[in-house]
Write a protein that holds these residues in place. Structure first.
Motif, PDB file in Angstrom:
ATOM      1  N   ASP A  69       0.829  -1.212   0.000  1.00  0.00           N
ATOM      2  CA  ASP A  69       0.000   0.000   0.000  1.00  0.00           C
ATOM      3  C   ASP A  69       0.860   1.257   0.000  1.00  0.00           C
ATOM      4  N   VAL A  70       1.901   1.261   0.802  1.00  0.00           N
ATOM      5  CA  VAL A  70       2.760   2.444   0.913  1.00  0.00           C
ATOM      6  C   VAL A  70       3.442   2.742  -0.415  1.00  0.00           C
ATOM      7  N   HIS A  71       3.997   1.724  -1.056  1.00  0.00           N
ATOM      8  CA  HIS A  71       4.650   1.959  -2.342  1.00  0.00           C
ATOM      9  C   HIS A  71       3.647   2.403  -3.400  1.00  0.00           C
ATOM     10  N   ALA A  72       2.433   1.851  -3.341  1.00  0.00           N
ATOM     11  CA  ALA A  72       1.404   2.275  -4.279  1.00  0.00           C
ATOM     12  C   ALA A  72       1.052   3.742  -4.075  1.00  0.00           C
ATOM     13  N   ALA A  73       1.020   4.198  -2.832  1.00  0.00           N
ATOM     14  CA  ALA A  73       0.704   5.593  -2.542  1.00  0.00           C
ATOM     15  C   ALA A  73       1.792   6.525  -3.053  1.00  0.00           C
ATOM     16  N   VAL A  74       3.037   6.175  -2.801  1.00  0.00           N
ATOM     17  CA  VAL A  74       4.137   7.012  -3.282  1.00  0.00           C
ATOM     18  C   VAL A  74       4.147   7.050  -4.812  1.00  0.00           C
ATOM     19  N   ASP A  75       3.976   5.899  -5.435  1.00  0.00           N
ATOM     20  CA  ASP A  75       3.937   5.860  -6.899  1.00  0.00           C
ATOM     21  C   ASP A  75       2.780   6.689  -7.448  1.00  0.00           C
ATOM     22  N   ARG A  76       1.625   6.628  -6.761  1.00  0.00           N
ATOM     23  CA  ARG A  76       0.469   7.405  -7.208  1.00  0.00           C
ATOM     24  C   ARG A  76       0.752   8.896  -7.104  1.00  0.00           C
ATOM     25  N   ALA A  77       1.369   9.329  -6.016  1.00  0.00           N
ATOM     26  CA  ALA A  77       1.681  10.748  -5.848  1.00  0.00           C
ATOM     27  C   ALA A  77       2.624  11.226  -6.949  1.00  0.00           C
ATOM     28  N   VAL A  78       3.668  10.461  -7.216  1.00  0.00           N
ATOM     29  CA  VAL A  78       4.621  10.850  -8.259  1.00  0.00           C
ATOM     30  C   VAL A  78       3.945  10.838  -9.633  1.00  0.00           C
ATOM     31  N   GLY A  82       4.074  14.362 -10.874  1.00  0.00           N
ATOM     32  CA  GLY A  82       5.359  14.392 -11.567  1.00  0.00           C
ATOM     33  C   GLY A  82       6.532  14.550 -10.626  1.00  0.00           C
ATOM     34  N   ARG A  83       6.270  14.574  -9.337  1.00  0.00           N
ATOM     35  CA  ARG A  83       7.312  14.794  -8.338  1.00  0.00           C
ATOM     36  C   ARG A  83       6.725  14.534  -6.963  1.00  0.00           C
ATOM     37  N   LEU A  84       7.567  14.430  -5.964  1.00  0.00           N
ATOM     38  CA  LEU A  84       7.116  14.392  -4.581  1.00  0.00           C
ATOM     39  C   LEU A  84       8.063  15.269  -3.781  1.00  0.00           C
ATOM     40  N   ASP A  85       7.506  16.312  -3.184  1.00  0.00           N
ATOM     41  CA  ASP A  85       8.309  17.287  -2.461  1.00  0.00           C
ATOM     42  C   ASP A  85       8.201  17.155  -0.948  1.00  0.00           C
ATOM     43  N   VAL A  86       7.047  16.719  -0.469  1.00  0.00           N
ATOM     44  CA  VAL A  86       6.817  16.678   0.971  1.00  0.00           C
ATOM     45  C   VAL A  86       6.067  15.399   1.336  1.00  0.00           C
ATOM     46  N   LEU A  87       6.535  14.738   2.390  1.00  0.00           N
ATOM     47  CA  LEU A  87       5.828  13.619   3.008  1.00  0.00           C
ATOM     48  C   LEU A  87       5.447  14.025   4.417  1.00  0.00           C
ATOM     49  N   VAL A  88       4.172  13.853   4.759  1.00  0.00           N
ATOM     50  CA  VAL A  88       3.704  14.141   6.113  1.00  0.00           C
ATOM     51  C   VAL A  88       3.192  12.839   6.725  1.00  0.00           C
ATOM     52  N   ASN A  89       3.886  12.355   7.751  1.00  0.00           N
ATOM     53  CA  ASN A  89       3.528  11.111   8.438  1.00  0.00           C
ATOM     54  C   ASN A  89       2.655  11.415   9.651  1.00  0.00           C
ATOM     55  N   ILE A  90       1.388  11.051   9.585  1.00  0.00           N
ATOM     56  CA  ILE A  90       0.474  11.304  10.696  1.00  0.00           C
ATOM     57  C   ILE A  90      -0.150  10.014  11.221  1.00  0.00           C
ATOM     58  N   ALA A  91      -0.193   8.976  10.429  1.00  0.00           N
ATOM     59  CA  ALA A  91      -0.875   7.738  10.821  1.00  0.00           C
ATOM     60  C   ALA A  91      -0.351   7.221  12.162  1.00  0.00           C
ATOM     61  N   ALA A  92      -1.285   6.833  13.036  1.00  0.00           N
ATOM     62  CA  ALA A  92      -0.922   6.329  14.357  1.00  0.00           C
ATOM     63  C   ALA A  92      -2.034   5.434  14.875  1.00  0.00           C
TER      64      ALA A  92
END
Length: 258
Positions: A69-78, A82-92
């Motif tokens: 799921d995580v890799h799918a999310a990153v791939d979807r964002a890119v 066309g890029r990924l500039d910021v990751l915000v980790n909130i899940a807990a």
């Protein structure tokens, strides 16, 4: 201000609360965002509400306990931006403690660590090459005062303390690659987790030197600062956003009146 014009941002646990407030704040400042959450229906609604306000917002169901799921999310964002500039980790995850520590089940302990700490690790690992490629990459994670002082919730607190350590070690590794890594450390924040416990929230409020608990927007503002170029010389830092809770001992004085 439009500090995030032409920025692609991925936010975890973005369906509600701090995540939704962060998405709102960053899109107000020009970001295009991919909102992820394990609750797919809820995160779809949050993204739709942002689009109604003119924001560029997409949603994806994502369980940060799943590497797939995580890799799918990153791939979807890119793929979207066309890029990924910021990751915000909130899940807990925060599971109530067993009455006695020795009765704490392995399963609940592991679950809280897997979502809160390991989930942030998985997201950072998948996102880091893209954040490096952006030339202005930033990771901002949301910790907790529980990571510094005992407020109960053994597994959650241990995970948040681990997240602070991960922030420092990852900042050391990622700095030469042009990626900044920081942590926001909230105190009590008024979210849906307090639904039905408003009386308890009022009691807690009196412990805060500033006379109130936090709002999701307070944390979103801190995330936006650390993710922006205004914080371009800040990395490996934990920023407390706790209304003075850890800095002032209110237990030994009279509670602040409204």
């Amino acid at each position: 201000m439009r500090r995030f014009e032409d920025h692609g941002v991925l936010i975890t646990a973005a369906a509600r609360g701090i995540g939704a407030a962060t998405a709102h704040r960053l899109t107000e400042e020009g970001a295009a965002v991919l909102l992820t959450d394990a609750d797919g229906a809820a995160v779809d609604r949050t993204a739709a509400a942002l689009r109604e306000q003119g924001a560029t917002a997409h949603a994806l169901t994502c369980d940060v306990a799943s590497r797939t799921d995580v890799h799918a999310a990153v791939d979807r964002a890119v793929g979207l931006f066309g890029r990924l500039d910021v990751l915000v980790n909130i899940a807990a995850s925060c599971t109530p403690d067993a009455p006695r520590f020795e009765d704490e089940p392995d399963e609940t302990w592991q679950h809280d660590l897997d979502i809160t700490l390991n989930g942030a690790f998985r997201c950072a690992r998948a996102a880091l090459p893209h954040l490096e490629a952006s030339g202005r990459g930033a990771i901002v994670s949301v910790g907790s005062v529980n990571g510094e002082v005992s407020f109960g919730n053994h597994a959650y607190s241990a995970a948040k303390a681990g997240l602070a350590s991960l922030t420092r070690t990852l900042a050391d590794h990622a700095g030469p690659r042009g990626v900044r890594v920081n942590l926001v450390e909230p105190g009590t924040v008024r979210t849906s987790a307090w639904a039905g416990r408003e009386d308890r929230l009022e009691e807690v409020r009196r412990l805060y030197p500033l006379g109130r608990v936090g709002e999701p927007e307070d944390i979103a503002a801190a995330v936006a600062f650390l993710a922006s170029r205004d914080a371009s010389w800040i990395t490996g830092t934990t920023l407390r956003v706790d209304g003075g809770l850890l800095g002032v001992n209110t237990v030994f004085r009279s509670p602040r009146e409204p």
